[in-house]
Design a protein around this motif. Structure first.
Motif, PDB file in Angstrom:
ATOM      1  N   PRO A 176       7.768  -8.518   3.176  1.00  0.00           N
ATOM      2  CA  PRO A 176       7.604  -7.064   3.036  1.00  0.00           C
ATOM      3  C   PRO A 176       7.075  -6.638   1.675  1.00  0.00           C
ATOM      4  CG  PRO A 176       9.866  -7.649   2.586  1.00  0.00           C
ATOM      5  CD  PRO A 176       9.154  -8.944   2.905  1.00  0.00           C
ATOM      6  N   CYS A 177       6.937  -5.340   1.534  1.00  0.00           N
ATOM      7  CA  CYS A 177       6.664  -4.712   0.229  1.00  0.00           C
ATOM      8  C   CYS A 177       7.902  -4.915  -0.642  1.00  0.00           C
ATOM      9  CB  CYS A 177       6.397  -3.232   0.429  1.00  0.00           C
ATOM     10  SG  CYS A 177       6.484  -2.254  -1.099  1.00  0.00           S
ATOM     11  N   THR A 178       7.687  -5.442  -1.843  1.00  0.00           N
ATOM     12  CA  THR A 178       8.816  -5.740  -2.727  1.00  0.00           C
ATOM     13  C   THR A 178       9.566  -4.477  -3.146  1.00  0.00           C
ATOM     14  OG1 THR A 178       7.084  -5.883  -4.411  1.00  0.00           O
ATOM     15  CG2 THR A 178       8.052  -7.944  -3.659  1.00  0.00           C
ATOM     16  N   ARG A 179       8.843  -3.385  -3.335  1.00  0.00           N
ATOM     17  CA  ARG A 179       9.527  -2.166  -3.780  1.00  0.00           C
ATOM     18  C   ARG A 179      10.371  -1.587  -2.647  1.00  0.00           C
ATOM     19  NH1 ARG A 179       7.890   3.595  -4.821  1.00  0.00           N
ATOM     20  NH2 ARG A 179       9.226   4.326  -6.517  1.00  0.00           N
ATOM     21  N   CYS A 180       9.822  -1.604  -1.433  1.00  0.00           N
ATOM     22  CA  CYS A 180      10.582  -1.124  -0.275  1.00  0.00           C
ATOM     23  C   CYS A 180      11.788  -2.022   0.003  1.00  0.00           C
ATOM     24  CB  CYS A 180       9.707  -1.087   0.976  1.00  0.00           C
ATOM     25  SG  CYS A 180       8.474   0.204   0.979  1.00  0.00           S
ATOM     26  N   ALA A 181      11.639  -3.312  -0.252  1.00  0.00           N
ATOM     27  CA  ALA A 181      12.697  -4.277   0.063  1.00  0.00           C
ATOM     28  C   ALA A 181      13.277  -4.843  -1.230  1.00  0.00           C
ATOM     29  CB  ALA A 181      12.144  -5.397   0.942  1.00  0.00           C
ATOM     30  N   ASN A 218       0.827  -1.204   0.000  1.00  0.00           N
ATOM     31  CA  ASN A 218       0.000   0.000   0.000  1.00  0.00           C
ATOM     32  C   ASN A 218       0.870   1.266   0.000  1.00  0.00           C
ATOM     33  OD1 ASN A 218      -2.372   1.468   0.236  1.00  0.00           O
ATOM     34  ND2 ASN A 218      -2.322   1.425   2.469  1.00  0.00           N
ATOM     35  N   CYS A 219       2.070   1.143   0.535  1.00  0.00           N
ATOM     36  CA  CYS A 219       3.015   2.260   0.595  1.00  0.00           C
ATOM     37  C   CYS A 219       3.491   2.684  -0.790  1.00  0.00           C
ATOM     38  CB  CYS A 219       4.224   1.852   1.433  1.00  0.00           C
ATOM     39  SG  CYS A 219       4.758   0.138   1.127  1.00  0.00           S
ATOM     40  N   CYS A 220       3.531   1.742  -1.734  1.00  0.00           N
ATOM     41  CA  CYS A 220       4.203   1.976  -3.027  1.00  0.00           C
ATOM     42  C   CYS A 220       3.337   1.735  -4.257  1.00  0.00           C
ATOM     43  CB  CYS A 220       5.420   1.071  -3.147  1.00  0.00           C
ATOM     44  SG  CYS A 220       6.733   1.476  -1.993  1.00  0.00           S
ATOM     45  N   PHE A 221       2.165   1.113  -4.087  1.00  0.00           N
ATOM     46  CA  PHE A 221       1.376   0.777  -5.270  1.00  0.00           C
ATOM     47  C   PHE A 221       0.488   1.944  -5.676  1.00  0.00           C
ATOM     48  CE2 PHE A 221      -1.849  -2.183  -7.460  1.00  0.00           C
ATOM     49  CZ  PHE A 221      -1.171  -2.067  -8.654  1.00  0.00           C
TER      50      PHE A 221
HETATM   51 ZN   LIG Z   1       6.583  -0.082  -0.260  1.00  0.00          ZN
END
Ligand SMILES: [Zn+2]
Length: 263
Positions: A232-237, A173-176
């Motif tokens: 985790p979020c794939t984009r964050c990690a 949700n942070c990055c999508f």
């Molecule tokens: Zn993210």
């Protein structure tokens, strides 16, 4: 091949996230570390279909199989962001049909899906030894690949209330962030999905894809307590997991998530 030896000192361990302690469930979400691929595919790319050096992918599979010896026969798909689910057997495992879901009732047949931001969804009915693996991107989610996957398992004899599901590393949700119209479309086309979208920058919206998938799993008959979310979020990690967004939409390797029952 000389440079691809396992003794290379800079190789990190292969990371495999797991959702269930039951050792009879052969499953995992494989991360991107511990392989030998380079560039956009660094390093544990397990897909032969994204332009990576085939020898490197072979070496990655070899490394993975050392960690997960039950991964002998892995069925996979030509993933097309739809809602078609195929039954995999020992005889059909090598076919790689077009679709986004696989189910099997044959111990020994392991199901694999490939992602880099989309949601990998693994499912098991441990009582009846029936497994399912789904690729849930936004298109497949709108098309309800989740409902189709659960129905396909039930058709094989699984009981929805006995199915456990695990969603793996995927964009959060942070990055999508998507166009606002796509956010509205989620709200229109998926019951209850509106609460899982929020406004972004002007003309943009954010979607909580895993929350939408979770709702769909419950609507398909799974108990809330049987739904896990791993990683985790794939984009964050993006150091641990491939992320198409983090790669700027360019070529990227894919991580593999797998499920089945050992023989
Ligand atoms: Zn993210």
């Amino acid at each position: 091949m000389e440079t691809l030896t396992e003794s290379s000192p800079d190789l990190k361990p292969v990371e495999i996230l797991r959702a269930w302690p039951d050792a009879s469930i052969c499953h995992g979400f494989v991360g991107r570390t511990g392989g030998v691929s380079t560039g956009a595919f660094a390093s544990m790319n397990l897909s032969y279909w994204v332009g990576d050096d085939e020898r490197a992918v072979d070496a990655n599979w070899e490394r993975l199989r050392r960690e997960a010896p039950d991964l002998k026969l892995v069925a996979s798909l030509n993933q097309v962001h739809g809602n078609v689910v195929h039954a995999a057997t020992r005889d059909t495992a090598a076919l790689r049909p077009a679709g986004d879901g696989l189910v099997t009732a044959e111990p020994g047949v392991i199901l694999g899906v490939y992602t880099a931001d989309c949601v990998p969804i693994l499912m098991v009915d441990s009582k009846r030894k029936i497994a399912g693996a789904l690729h849930g991107g936004w298109r497949g989610t709108i098309a309800d690949i989740v409902g189709a996957g659960v129905r396909a398992m039930v058709k094989m004899g699984a009981c929805a209330s006995d199915i456990a599901a695990a969603m793996g590393p995927s964009i959060g949700n942070c990055c999508f962030e998507v166009d606002a119209e796509l956010g509205r479309r989620f709200g229109r086309e998926i019951a209850g999905a509106r609460i899982h979208t929020r406004a972004g920058r002007p003309g943009k919206a954010y979607i909580d894809l895993r929350a939408v998938v979770r709702d769909q799993l419950e609507r398909a008959g799974l108990a809330a307590a049987n739904i896990a979310s791993v990683g985790p979020c794939t984009r964050c990690a993006s150091d641990r997991f491939f992320s198409r967004r983090a790669a700027g939409g360019d070529a990227t390797g894919l991580q593999m998530s797998f499920v089945g029952f050992a023989e």
